[in-house]
Design a protein around this motif. Sequence first.
Motif, PDB file in Angstrom:
ATOM      1  N   VAL A  75      23.111  20.944 -24.224  1.00  0.00           N
ATOM      2  CA  VAL A  75      24.249  21.749 -23.722  1.00  0.00           C
ATOM      3  C   VAL A  75      24.538  21.697 -22.107  1.00  0.00           C
ATOM      4  O   VAL A  75      25.535  21.619 -21.667  1.00  0.00           O
ATOM      5  CB  VAL A  75      23.674  23.480 -24.206  1.00  0.00           C
ATOM      6  CG1 VAL A  75      24.773  24.191 -23.467  1.00  0.00           C
ATOM      7  CG2 VAL A  75      23.935  23.477 -25.751  1.00  0.00           C
ATOM      8  N   LYS A  76      23.410  21.486 -21.422  1.00  0.00           N
ATOM      9  CA  LYS A  76      23.494  21.480 -20.003  1.00  0.00           C
ATOM     10  C   LYS A  76      23.892  19.987 -19.527  1.00  0.00           C
ATOM     11  O   LYS A  76      24.207  19.682 -18.342  1.00  0.00           O
ATOM     12  CB  LYS A  76      22.019  21.599 -19.215  1.00  0.00           C
ATOM     13  CG  LYS A  76      21.589  23.102 -19.554  1.00  0.00           C
ATOM     14  CD  LYS A  76      20.208  23.131 -18.793  1.00  0.00           C
ATOM     15  CE  LYS A  76      20.050  24.787 -18.564  1.00  0.00           C
ATOM     16  NZ  LYS A  76      18.511  24.892 -18.217  1.00  0.00           N
ATOM     17  N   GLY A  77      24.186  18.997 -20.594  1.00  0.00           N
ATOM     18  CA  GLY A  77      24.697  17.670 -20.355  1.00  0.00           C
ATOM     19  C   GLY A  77      23.786  16.565 -19.855  1.00  0.00           C
ATOM     20  O   GLY A  77      24.419  15.748 -19.094  1.00  0.00           O
ATOM     21  N   ILE A  78      22.775  16.538 -20.431  1.00  0.00           N
ATOM     22  CA  ILE A  78      21.958  15.424 -20.200  1.00  0.00           C
ATOM     23  C   ILE A  78      22.350  14.039 -20.693  1.00  0.00           C
ATOM     24  O   ILE A  78      22.340  12.952 -19.948  1.00  0.00           O
ATOM     25  CB  ILE A  78      20.085  15.547 -20.869  1.00  0.00           C
ATOM     26  CG1 ILE A  78      19.478  14.470 -20.041  1.00  0.00           C
ATOM     27  CG2 ILE A  78      20.462  15.400 -22.311  1.00  0.00           C
ATOM     28  CD1 ILE A  78      18.019  14.682 -20.379  1.00  0.00           C
ATOM     29  N   VAL A  79      23.267  14.168 -21.639  1.00  0.00           N
ATOM     30  CA  VAL A  79      23.769  12.929 -22.144  1.00  0.00           C
ATOM     31  C   VAL A  79      25.039  12.313 -21.320  1.00  0.00           C
ATOM     32  O   VAL A  79      25.022  11.247 -20.821  1.00  0.00           O
ATOM     33  CB  VAL A  79      24.569  13.062 -23.552  1.00  0.00           C
ATOM     34  CG1 VAL A  79      24.985  11.786 -24.096  1.00  0.00           C
ATOM     35  CG2 VAL A  79      23.190  13.380 -24.588  1.00  0.00           C
ATOM     36  N   ASP A  80      25.762  13.346 -20.756  1.00  0.00           N
ATOM     37  CA  ASP A  80      26.798  13.062 -19.735  1.00  0.00           C
ATOM     38  C   ASP A  80      25.982  12.289 -18.333  1.00  0.00           C
ATOM     39  O   ASP A  80      26.502  11.419 -17.804  1.00  0.00           O
ATOM     40  CB  ASP A  80      27.487  14.347 -19.505  1.00  0.00           C
ATOM     41  CG  ASP A  80      28.010  14.995 -20.551  1.00  0.00           C
ATOM     42  OD1 ASP A  80      29.007  14.975 -21.111  1.00  0.00           O
ATOM     43  OD2 ASP A  80      27.108  15.601 -21.440  1.00  0.00           O
ATOM     44  N   PHE A  81      25.034  13.073 -18.055  1.00  0.00           N
ATOM     45  CA  PHE A  81      24.040  12.642 -16.846  1.00  0.00           C
ATOM     46  C   PHE A  81      23.814  11.387 -17.054  1.00  0.00           C
ATOM     47  O   PHE A  81      23.916  10.418 -16.200  1.00  0.00           O
ATOM     48  CB  PHE A  81      23.066  13.555 -16.610  1.00  0.00           C
ATOM     49  CG  PHE A  81      22.209  13.265 -15.349  1.00  0.00           C
ATOM     50  CD1 PHE A  81      22.649  13.649 -14.149  1.00  0.00           C
ATOM     51  CD2 PHE A  81      21.273  12.403 -15.754  1.00  0.00           C
ATOM     52  CE1 PHE A  81      21.758  13.295 -12.898  1.00  0.00           C
ATOM     53  CE2 PHE A  81      20.244  11.912 -14.323  1.00  0.00           C
ATOM     54  CZ  PHE A  81      20.610  12.458 -13.092  1.00  0.00           C
ATOM     55  N   ASP A  97      27.064  14.762 -26.478  1.00  0.00           N
ATOM     56  CA  ASP A  97      27.408  15.099 -24.883  1.00  0.00           C
ATOM     57  C   ASP A  97      27.521  16.689 -24.676  1.00  0.00           C
ATOM     58  O   ASP A  97      27.550  17.336 -25.761  1.00  0.00           O
ATOM     59  CB  ASP A  97      28.364  14.188 -24.448  1.00  0.00           C
ATOM     60  CG  ASP A  97      29.712  14.517 -24.996  1.00  0.00           C
ATOM     61  OD1 ASP A  97      29.755  15.391 -25.765  1.00  0.00           O
ATOM     62  OD2 ASP A  97      30.604  13.800 -24.692  1.00  0.00           O
ATOM     63  N   ALA A  98      27.702  17.199 -23.565  1.00  0.00           N
ATOM     64  CA  ALA A  98      28.041  18.572 -23.475  1.00  0.00           C
ATOM     65  C   ALA A  98      29.113  19.025 -24.271  1.00  0.00           C
ATOM     66  O   ALA A  98      29.002  20.196 -24.879  1.00  0.00           O
ATOM     67  CB  ALA A  98      28.021  18.808 -22.119  1.00  0.00           C
ATOM     68  N   GLN A  99      30.141  18.168 -24.342  1.00  0.00           N
ATOM     69  CA  GLN A  99      31.388  18.770 -25.222  1.00  0.00           C
ATOM     70  C   GLN A  99      31.035  19.098 -26.729  1.00  0.00           C
ATOM     71  O   GLN A  99      31.256  19.882 -27.240  1.00  0.00           O
ATOM     72  CB  GLN A  99      32.441  17.878 -25.129  1.00  0.00           C
ATOM     73  CG  GLN A  99      33.829  18.254 -25.005  1.00  0.00           C
ATOM     74  CD  GLN A  99      34.911  17.290 -25.067  1.00  0.00           C
ATOM     75  OE1 GLN A  99      34.579  15.922 -24.789  1.00  0.00           O
ATOM     76  NE2 GLN A  99      36.274  17.647 -25.425  1.00  0.00           N
ATOM     77  N   GLY A 100      30.335  17.712 -27.164  1.00  0.00           N
ATOM     78  CA  GLY A 100      29.860  17.839 -28.509  1.00  0.00           C
ATOM     79  C   GLY A 100      28.791  19.116 -28.816  1.00  0.00           C
ATOM     80  O   GLY A 100      28.689  19.707 -30.047  1.00  0.00           O
TER      81      GLY A 100
END
Length: 428
Positions: A75-81, A97-100
């Motif tokens: 939720v905090k966006g590790i995948v996006d990072f 990712d955070a959106q998903g």
Amino acid sequence: MNILILGSGGREHAFAWKLAQSPLCDTLFVAPGNAGTAQVATNLPISYNDFPAVAQAIRDKEINLLIVGPEEPLVKGIVDFLRKQPDLVSLGIVGPDAQGAQLEGSKDFSKQFMLRYGIPTAASQTFTVDTLQEGLNYLEKHALPIVIKADGLAAGKGVIIAETVAEAQTAMRDMLDGQKFGAAGSKVVVEQFLRGIELSVFVLTDGVNYKILPEAKDYKRIGEGDTGPNTGGMGAVSPVVFASKSFLQKVEDKVVKPTLAGLQQEGINYQGFIFVGLMKVNGEPYVIEYNARMGDPETEVVLPRIQSDFAELMQATATGELDKLTVQVSPQTAVTTMLVSGGYPGDYVTGKIISDLERLEDVMAFHAGTLEKNGHVLTNGGRVLAITAQANSLENAVRKSQEAARIVQFDGKQYRKDIGLDLIRYSD
Ligand code: AMP
Ligand code: GLY
């Protein structure tokens, strides 16, 4: 392939245990892990919320595949990072990712999503601090009981099932005005109470293709007979007797397919697990919640039943090749009983010595909250160990899991003695 798992619970121990059996897995790391994961992998002393440290570990250990266990970093966006790191473009990731991850991170988002794609769920209304008075009036007219949910992540504590209008209004005020859940309570979803029987279905998707994994039933309350406060889960069973083939077909057609179509429609490239929390009401599935990860302790009964190479499944999830694989599932029943610290889910003490683990036979003790220190395995959380047994019948799996639960000792040990008994007695 070198694999890194993020997390430190029973779910992550089950992942590590399963992945370590695969010939595709060369080296296996868990961050931060626990005393159980240390038996099958190398623990790295890194917090999964420290994204730069995770990225550095991926570089240092030449990790090819990352599996994110818990919801918080997702939720905090590790995948996006990680996707923004130019030198990590070839890293495979299992986790949205955070959106998903908003499917889990925002109850309002997931409700609106279900409405947009015609996915069956309880009727609901969302309120904010600006519409608090409207919300309080709404509660006066609504049938009871009524369900009040904080919008964001609240570690399983953000759901109140109110039996009276006063209770419902207090819950709403606490969340919106009193900031009981901080930003997670800045929106409140008010939902119709569904009367039925609960189960969870797990979907693994590579963004296009999907596999439905074995279903499971979780025991959420601390007390026998489903009494007392909610916990992270006190036990689980898979398969679930009331999830007939025709019911599971309805879940696939009415929930899984429209969910994946909706994600694609919204341009969300979702590669990972979707945990669908369902209520079966008069034979029909209704979605109570989505989670962007596997369940815990559900993983501790789902994974032991998967006979296919789990590393291959994880790799195919990250590379978009799930269509090339099949998931072989054992017909045996798996039951897990969670041993928890005295006082849990309230305050509890840790650091108690766990003994007699070596006496266990023919069961798996997945470590949920443990730590190895000076040659001892110590308790290190509310939920301590998930004891999973498999057998040809539900009765035998329950018996084996409960016998093992009695054997392991630590000061203050508590566990439910009725895991699976409702399913043994169940009739439609
Ligand atoms: P959630 O965090 O949304 O899964 O909610 C926690 C628990 O509250 C669920 O596992 C259900 O047991 C219960 N619950 C949530 N929503 C409803 C509902 N609409 N009707 C009945 N029970 C619910
Ligand atoms: N056992 C429930 C969960 O993982 O959310």
